[in-house]
Design a protein around this motif. Sequence first.
Motif, PDB file in Angstrom:
ATOM      1  N   UNK A 126      21.059  18.460  42.475  1.00 40.98           N
ATOM      2  CA  UNK A 126      19.971  19.022  41.670  1.00 40.98           C
ATOM      3  C   UNK A 126      20.312  20.381  41.078  1.00 40.98           C
ATOM      4  N   UNK A 127      21.419  20.970  41.521  1.00 43.81           N
ATOM      5  CA  UNK A 127      21.724  22.330  41.092  1.00 43.81           C
ATOM      6  C   UNK A 127      23.161  22.452  40.589  1.00 43.81           C
ATOM      7  N   UNK A 128      23.349  23.400  39.682  1.00 42.59           N
ATOM      8  CA  UNK A 128      24.693  23.689  39.177  1.00 42.59           C
ATOM      9  C   UNK A 128      25.489  24.525  40.182  1.00 42.59           C
ATOM     10  N   UNK A 129      24.806  25.365  40.942  1.00 47.98           N
ATOM     11  CA  UNK A 129      25.478  26.333  41.811  1.00 47.98           C
ATOM     12  C   UNK A 129      25.119  26.111  43.272  1.00 47.98           C
ATOM     13  N   UNK A 130      25.983  26.585  44.155  1.00 49.66           N
ATOM     14  CA  UNK A 130      25.784  26.396  45.596  1.00 49.66           C
ATOM     15  C   UNK A 130      24.594  27.192  46.122  1.00 49.66           C
ATOM     16  N   UNK A 131      24.205  28.268  45.415  1.00 48.56           N
ATOM     17  CA  UNK A 131      23.044  29.066  45.833  1.00 48.56           C
ATOM     18  C   UNK A 131      21.727  28.410  45.421  1.00 48.56           C
ATOM     19  N   UNK A 132      21.819  27.337  44.664  1.00 47.01           N
ATOM     20  CA  UNK A 132      20.665  26.545  44.242  1.00 47.01           C
ATOM     21  C   UNK A 132      19.648  27.378  43.450  1.00 47.01           C
ATOM     22  N   UNK A 133      20.177  28.150  42.511  1.00 47.42           N
ATOM     23  CA  UNK A 133      19.324  28.936  41.625  1.00 47.42           C
ATOM     24  C   UNK A 133      19.128  28.248  40.276  1.00 47.42           C
ATOM     25  N   UNK A 134      20.166  27.570  39.799  1.00 50.43           N
ATOM     26  CA  UNK A 134      20.128  26.970  38.468  1.00 50.43           C
ATOM     27  C   UNK A 134      20.029  25.448  38.597  1.00 50.43           C
ATOM     28  N   UNK A 135      18.831  24.958  38.342  1.00 49.44           N
ATOM     29  CA  UNK A 135      18.583  23.521  38.501  1.00 49.44           C
ATOM     30  C   UNK A 135      19.062  22.759  37.273  1.00 49.44           C
ATOM     31  N   UNK A 136      19.562  21.559  37.503  1.00 50.56           N
ATOM     32  CA  UNK A 136      19.997  20.700  36.401  1.00 50.56           C
ATOM     33  C   UNK A 136      19.221  19.391  36.442  1.00 50.56           C
ATOM     34  N   UNK A 137      19.311  18.648  35.373  1.00 54.38           N
ATOM     35  CA  UNK A 137      18.642  17.352  35.306  1.00 54.38           C
ATOM     36  C   UNK A 137      19.413  16.340  36.145  1.00 54.38           C
ATOM     37  N   UNK A 138      18.688  15.579  36.948  1.00 50.10           N
ATOM     38  CA  UNK A 138      19.315  14.641  37.879  1.00 50.10           C
ATOM     39  C   UNK A 138      18.435  13.408  38.015  1.00 50.10           C
ATOM     40  N   UNK A 139      19.074  12.262  38.194  1.00 50.45           N
ATOM     41  CA  UNK A 139      18.359  11.005  38.449  1.00 50.45           C
ATOM     42  C   UNK A 139      19.110  10.224  39.523  1.00 50.45           C
ATOM     43  N   UNK A 140      18.424   9.910  40.615  1.00 54.63           N
ATOM     44  CA  UNK A 140      18.996   9.071  41.667  1.00 54.63           C
ATOM     45  C   UNK A 140      18.907   7.612  41.247  1.00 54.63           C
ATOM     46  N   UNK A 141      20.020   6.894  41.294  1.00 57.42           N
ATOM     47  CA  UNK A 141      20.053   5.475  40.909  1.00 57.42           C
ATOM     48  C   UNK A 141      20.524   4.666  42.111  1.00 57.42           C
ATOM     49  N   UNK A 142      19.701   3.697  42.526  1.00 61.83           N
ATOM     50  CA  UNK A 142      19.994   2.919  43.739  1.00 61.83           C
ATOM     51  C   UNK A 142      19.821   1.439  43.400  1.00 61.83           C
ATOM     52  N   UNK A 143      20.907   0.688  43.503  1.00 59.05           N
ATOM     53  CA  UNK A 143      20.904  -0.716  43.103  1.00 59.05           C
ATOM     54  C   UNK A 143      20.610  -1.641  44.276  1.00 59.05           C
ATOM     55  N   UNK A 144      19.798  -2.661  44.022  1.00 59.42           N
ATOM     56  CA  UNK A 144      19.600  -3.782  44.932  1.00 59.42           C
ATOM     57  C   UNK A 144      19.034  -3.372  46.288  1.00 59.42           C
ATOM     58  N   UNK A 145      17.814  -2.865  46.284  1.00 57.60           N
ATOM     59  CA  UNK A 145      17.156  -2.531  47.544  1.00 57.60           C
ATOM     60  C   UNK A 145      16.132  -3.620  47.880  1.00 57.60           C
ATOM     61  N   UNK A 146      15.622  -3.574  49.110  1.00 52.82           N
ATOM     62  CA  UNK A 146      14.516  -4.441  49.500  1.00 52.82           C
ATOM     63  C   UNK A 146      13.556  -3.645  50.370  1.00 52.82           C
ATOM     64  N   UNK A 147      12.483  -4.275  50.804  1.00 53.61           N
ATOM     65  CA  UNK A 147      11.440  -3.530  51.511  1.00 53.61           C
ATOM     66  C   UNK A 147      11.911  -2.939  52.830  1.00 53.61           C
ATOM     67  N   UNK A 148      12.987  -3.495  53.418  1.00 57.11           N
ATOM     68  CA  UNK A 148      13.476  -2.963  54.682  1.00 57.11           C
ATOM     69  C   UNK A 148      14.002  -1.538  54.561  1.00 57.11           C
ATOM     70  N   UNK A 149      14.413  -1.160  53.352  1.00 60.07           N
ATOM     71  CA  UNK A 149      14.839   0.221  53.119  1.00 60.07           C
ATOM     72  C   UNK A 149      13.736   1.180  53.553  1.00 60.07           C
TER      73      UNK A 149
END
Length: 390
Positions: free
Chosen positions: A114-137
């Motif tokens: 979510x961040x450009x830097x390790x100090x987590x000051x500069x946030x970047x655009x991010x999208x989590x993509x997860x393929x082929x899940x089911x309800x057990x997740x």
Amino acid sequence: MEHLDFVDYRLDREEDGIDYRDLCDPKDNFYSRIDSLLSQIVILPSSDLQTIPLISFLLTPSAMSNNLPIGVLYGASGSGKSETAKFIATLHNTPMQTAASTFASIRNLISNSRYYDSDKEFEKNFLLVWDDINEKVFTDSEQMFSMFKSGINRKSVITIADKMGINMEFYPFSPKLVSTVNPFWDNPKLTELKRRLIPFLFSKIQDYSSVEVNLLSVEDINFNGLNSEFEQFWHIQENRTSFNQKKRGLARLKSEIIPLEVFRLYQDNMAACCVLLDIPLKEALTLWEKYFQFINEKIFDTNVGIKRIFEDYIDREENEVLEIMEIQNKLSERIFIKPLTIFDYLDGCYSNGEISQKPDRAIIEGLLVGCGYQKTKTKIGYQWTKTLNL
């Protein structure tokens, strides 16, 4: 032996695949180019209702958003969900998660991406993509359920214990996109997720038999530079200013169709839609209301899952008979469906988690009648019949 200098082969290594720029018109705006690329990878059913919300969702700047729904690519196996997920992961330059992913790995990915830097000051655009899940997740992991349930809101915090038993704060907010054949939202234990979703329906290509299909695979295309275009779009101050203006404008609108809680959840996506398409707020609202009516009828109705599986089964049975008719030069032929055969098939789908509703005779008979079948007494008992014509 003569000494040879080291050669940096990277300088001469070319990427495989068709340059994505050659597949879309450079004169088009960013939204239209993404639309063009997506249409060459997958056929989205009811695209006039689904494409704009889907592209708006995946192009929404998460770093400027406060509330974002969970995207779901839903449909049968072979319907293009995974190809679409690959495309979206490539667009966002993020690794696609698989069935082997754990709460810890997902948590770390969100925290570190979510961040450009390790100090987590500069946030970047991010999208989590997860393929082929089911309800057990979600049913097998309270932490995973909590992360998805709370992760729609920027202010949410989850307290978790590390290996030493020390409590840590985790901020689960990020847009998340999953693909599934399983309508996990129908599980009574997961109803809290249902109103947090922005789902998209996919169908198998064979459902479009009247359309000549010549789709590309994501692996056929070189997408180098696409993520930079996404970032550059939101680096433009005018677009960011417009995005915030649209959000404020939407906050003053009301929908007679979309419930208030869902409307608020969709607002950032709708604001992105206005900026990407350069359309007024009320036009965007109308588009999203039509989309919401579509998903309510085609996805959230608890009978939809069993109907889709049933129709896939019937289509396969009828196509087999039609192929034989064509070989034998027959213009018409009766098809026979045994009630127990189709019941056993649907019951197996229920056991595998492909449908959330256990089939019963009344539902199956209603679906058969809806497809033009009649209950007929034969020498081997009652069967459902229909006349097929070439």
